[in-house]
Design a protein around this motif. Sequence first.
Motif, PDB file in Angstrom:
ATOM      1  N   SER A   1      41.192  27.178  32.880  1.00 12.86           N
ATOM      2  CA  SER A   1      40.849  26.571  34.174  1.00 12.86           C
ATOM      3  C   SER A   1      41.284  27.440  35.348  1.00 12.86           C
ATOM      4  CB  SER A   1      41.488  25.182  34.291  1.00 12.86           C
ATOM      5  OG  SER A   1      41.010  24.329  33.279  1.00 12.86           O
ATOM      6  N   ASP A   2      42.520  27.973  35.259  1.00 13.63           N
ATOM      7  CA  ASP A   2      43.010  28.808  36.367  1.00 13.63           C
ATOM      8  C   ASP A   2      42.185  30.088  36.500  1.00 13.63           C
ATOM      9  OD1 ASP A   2      44.958  26.967  36.920  1.00 13.63           O
ATOM     10  OD2 ASP A   2      46.522  27.994  35.763  1.00 13.63           O
ATOM     11  N   ARG A   3      41.826  30.653  35.365  1.00 13.21           N
ATOM     12  CA  ARG A   3      41.032  31.887  35.408  1.00 13.21           C
ATOM     13  C   ARG A   3      39.646  31.620  35.984  1.00 13.21           C
ATOM     14  NH1 ARG A   3      39.108  34.610  29.927  1.00 13.21           N
ATOM     15  NH2 ARG A   3      37.263  33.346  30.375  1.00 13.21           N
TER      16      ARG A   3
ATOM     17  N   LYS B   1      38.820  29.182  37.958  1.00 10.41           N
ATOM     18  CA  LYS B   1      38.970  28.877  39.372  1.00 10.41           C
ATOM     19  C   LYS B   1      39.099  30.161  40.191  1.00 10.41           C
ATOM     20  CE  LYS B   1      41.842  26.284  42.621  1.00 10.41           C
ATOM     21  NZ  LYS B   1      43.052  25.427  42.784  1.00 10.41           N
ATOM     22  N   ALA B   2      39.933  31.088  39.668  1.00  7.92           N
ATOM     23  CA  ALA B   2      40.103  32.363  40.357  1.00  7.92           C
ATOM     24  C   ALA B   2      38.793  33.140  40.405  1.00  7.92           C
ATOM     25  CB  ALA B   2      41.181  33.193  39.676  1.00  7.92           C
ATOM     26  N   GLU B   3      38.046  33.111  39.284  1.00  7.10           N
ATOM     27  CA  GLU B   3      36.753  33.801  39.246  1.00  7.10           C
ATOM     28  C   GLU B   3      35.775  33.169  40.228  1.00  7.10           C
ATOM     29  OE1 GLU B   3      35.557  33.611  35.204  1.00  7.10           O
ATOM     30  OE2 GLU B   3      36.787  35.329  34.571  1.00  7.10           O
ATOM     31  N   ASP B   4      35.783  31.824  40.296  1.00 11.16           N
ATOM     32  CA  ASP B   4      34.894  31.138  41.239  1.00 11.16           C
ATOM     33  C   ASP B   4      35.246  31.501  42.678  1.00 11.16           C
ATOM     34  OD1 ASP B   4      33.544  29.961  39.183  1.00 11.16           O
ATOM     35  OD2 ASP B   4      34.635  28.056  39.280  1.00 11.16           O
ATOM     36  N   GLU B   5      36.552  31.554  42.954  1.00 13.02           N
ATOM     37  CA  GLU B   5      36.981  31.930  44.301  1.00 13.02           C
ATOM     38  C   GLU B   5      36.567  33.363  44.620  1.00 13.02           C
ATOM     39  OE1 GLU B   5      41.148  31.262  44.457  1.00 13.02           O
ATOM     40  OE2 GLU B   5      40.972  29.077  44.680  1.00 13.02           O
ATOM     41  N   ASN B   6      36.727  34.238  43.622  1.00 15.76           N
ATOM     42  CA  ASN B   6      36.324  35.638  43.833  1.00 15.76           C
ATOM     43  C   ASN B   6      34.814  35.746  44.054  1.00 15.76           C
ATOM     44  OD1 ASN B   6      38.935  36.586  43.574  1.00 15.76           O
ATOM     45  ND2 ASN B   6      38.738  37.007  41.386  1.00 15.76           N
TER      46      ASN B   6
ATOM     47  N   GLN C   1      34.115  34.464  47.538  1.00 12.91           N
ATOM     48  CA  GLN C   1      34.472  35.467  48.542  1.00 12.91           C
ATOM     49  C   GLN C   1      33.511  36.644  48.514  1.00 12.91           C
ATOM     50  OE1 GLN C   1      38.533  36.378  47.653  1.00 12.91           O
ATOM     51  NE2 GLN C   1      39.295  34.371  48.293  1.00 12.91           N
TER      52      GLN C   1
END
Length: 528
Positions: free
Chosen positions: A151-153, A155-160, A163
């Motif tokens: 989930s954290d990965r 989420k980070a990928e979605d944020e990246n 951006q």
Amino acid sequence: MIVSPLMDGEEIVGGKGTLQDITEKKVNFEKLAISENRYKSLIQSQTNYFIRIDLEGNLTYCNQRYIDDFGWLYPNHDPIGKNSLIDSLPSQYEKIMALGDKCTRFPFKNFQLEIDKIGKNDTSKATIWDIVYLKNENGSGELQCVGIDISDRVKAEDENKFQANILSKIGQGVVATDAEGKIKYFNAAAEKIYGWKYEEVKDENLVELMFPDLHESDLLEEILEKISFEHTFSSQYHGRKSDGTSFPVQVTMSGIVDQERNLNGVICIFSDITKLKKSENKLRELNKNLTSYTNELVSANKGLEQFSYIVSHNLRAPVANIIGIAEIIADEDIEPIMRDKLISDMLNNVQRVDTVVRDLNDILKVKADYNNSRELVDFQSLTDDVLHMTGSLISEDEMTVDTDFGSFPSMLTSKSYLHSVFYNIILNAIKYKHPDRELFLKISSHSDARFNTLTFLDNGLGIKLGKNKEELFELYKRHHHHIEGKGMGLFMVKTQLDLIGGKINLESEPNQWTKVCIQFPNKITKTE
């Protein structure tokens, strides 16, 4: 040990026993038990999920991590024997069942599946699973599944991705480099501005490729030093496009530093300011024109003041005299001698009015006749023509004229206006010649980067200059009253020079010399 009875009929008469050494078997059993406990302990302590599913889709085993995250979905927090789809979102059922069928067709082959499972508080949990079907000798088997929470990965990928999507949509070019200046990111706007695709510039040196002038200067080291301390640097440079053309660009740079403040890279934001520069140049030109128009208005206003002065002083006095004389003449008792004298005075005042009106007409005619027509005027020929016209005013043995037009022999201008300028200046030199010496007049030209200059230097009477030298060029301003004149010459010279783009300056030493300098900007006097 195995013991069996010895029978005599139905009576037990003894027994027999068989002894077997099971030491090795017991040791092996204990090792197996220990290994199984270790395996169960290892599985239970895993931070990954570990489950087994039978061919009916029910859970036969799950570790503690699975229970901690998904046990709340099952009755009594006990997933064993329950359908394995309970923990998954309905949207994922088809994908899960398709992979399960694939696993059973290819036993002992590992497959990977990324699915969303139900999370607490109306959330979802992104997971990824390694799944293998372990088939038994009797043909049955189980799906063994090992999964992790990503989930954290995700989420980070979605944020990246979000951006990156923002950076790809903005109109400014964004480029990121590593510590060596090699390009690692190049957004869509940068591709449009520079004409390169990211694949073409990846790992190329940013400065060498797009800012060759900056690369060859010492300024680059100063910029890197500034941004290494997390400072932002912004300035304007000339960038280079893929086709080699140069264009103005606004650059903002920031350093990417780690916790030890080491520079790991640079992020640059570019804006093509070609249109801005054109607008600035246009605005600068408009301001220049506005200044020119303002100066013209100021000059015109001064001209109006001159005309007002003429009307109020040079016309009012003779008109008032005429009115007064007319009233006296109307008296029938006036003596004839007195009448004749008054009539003579009246005629003199009428002539004064006529002279002023003619002067005004000459001034207006000069301004009205100007039409910007230009022709190539040779200074030597112009000088010879003026000297021929003034030859009757002074004998040759009383005057020496020296000319030097080598560096600036001619110019494109109004011939009639420049002829009038030469005529009035030379005429003044002759009129105000010193009575005790021969007149020497030096006429020369000089050219430099900004101006082309004509200089008239004579050794005549000279002029005592006041604090305001501009008064020299006012209408009817005279400085030698013992010599006949009206004070029109220098006024006409300045008026005509203003119209053809020239400036005049006069310096003098009484009884010694007078120097008149006329300057023309180079752009006005070009002959090509």
